[in-house]
Design a protein around this motif. Sequence first.
Motif, short mmCIF file in Angstrom:
data_model
loop_
_atom_site.label_atom_id
_atom_site.label_comp_id
_atom_site.label_asym_id
_atom_site.label_seq_id
_atom_site.Cartn_x
_atom_site.Cartn_y
_atom_site.Cartn_z
N ASP A 196 0.90 -1.25 -0.17
CA ASP A 196 0.02 -0.07 -0.13
C ASP A 196 1.02 1.24 -0.05
OD1 ASP A 196 -1.52 2.38 1.20
OD2 ASP A 196 -3.25 0.72 1.37
N GLN A 207 -0.09 4.15 2.57
CA GLN A 207 0.22 3.95 3.82
C GLN A 207 1.95 3.72 4.28
OE1 GLN A 207 -1.81 0.35 5.11
NE2 GLN A 207 -3.77 1.23 5.06
N THR A 217 -6.14 5.99 4.30
CA THR A 217 -6.24 6.29 3.02
C THR A 217 -6.39 7.65 2.60
OG1 THR A 217 -8.78 6.18 2.96
CG2 THR A 217 -7.80 4.20 2.64
#
Length: 203
Positions: free
Chosen positions: A31, A34, A64
């Motif tokens: 991600d 993140q 997010t």
Amino acid sequence: MTGPHEELATDAYLGPVIEAHGRLTIEPAADFFQRFVTSILRQQVSMASAAATRERLFDAVEVTPGGIREADDDVLQDAGLSRQKTRYVNNVAWAFEQRGWSKAHFEGMDDDAVRAELTDVTGVGTWTANMQLLFSLARADVFPVGDLGVRKGMDTLFDADLTRAEMVEEAERWRPYRSYASLYLWRVEEDIAESVAEVVGED
């Protein structure tokens, strides 16, 4: 064709460190956003402090771009972010939403172009940009000389008090795999340094 580990293992300085720690790899972050937020949390604080803040933040909000932007500043600060870092993570969230930052967005850009775009956002300095190149985008030839751990590793490995310019010059020996070299510099230990001195002394 040889890979980074085979190439670096022949280096008099890094060879013993690679032998001691095995094949360390660089993988793109699962991600990107993140991982980016985690880098901001690590700016100028200890790893332990950053880890504690990260845990509180990830418990408090959805990490997010939208989740950060929608979160009240008080919630972010209660999780341990300073006012400055609250602004920084919001700036990065804005860039992900409005500039379309993603691994695909940066895929066709060279490292300098990525750095230039990332550092155009307030709160993203050269160190943070280099961490994204290394740990989010898995670029192979990044040398984050601004990182304290890398500098300590260089000083120990070369048994010298090197300037940053001298470190950059010495690291040329590891091109085009300086990212992999950096992984090992973070793991340099005293006993490894002694074995390196023996190897270098034989040259």
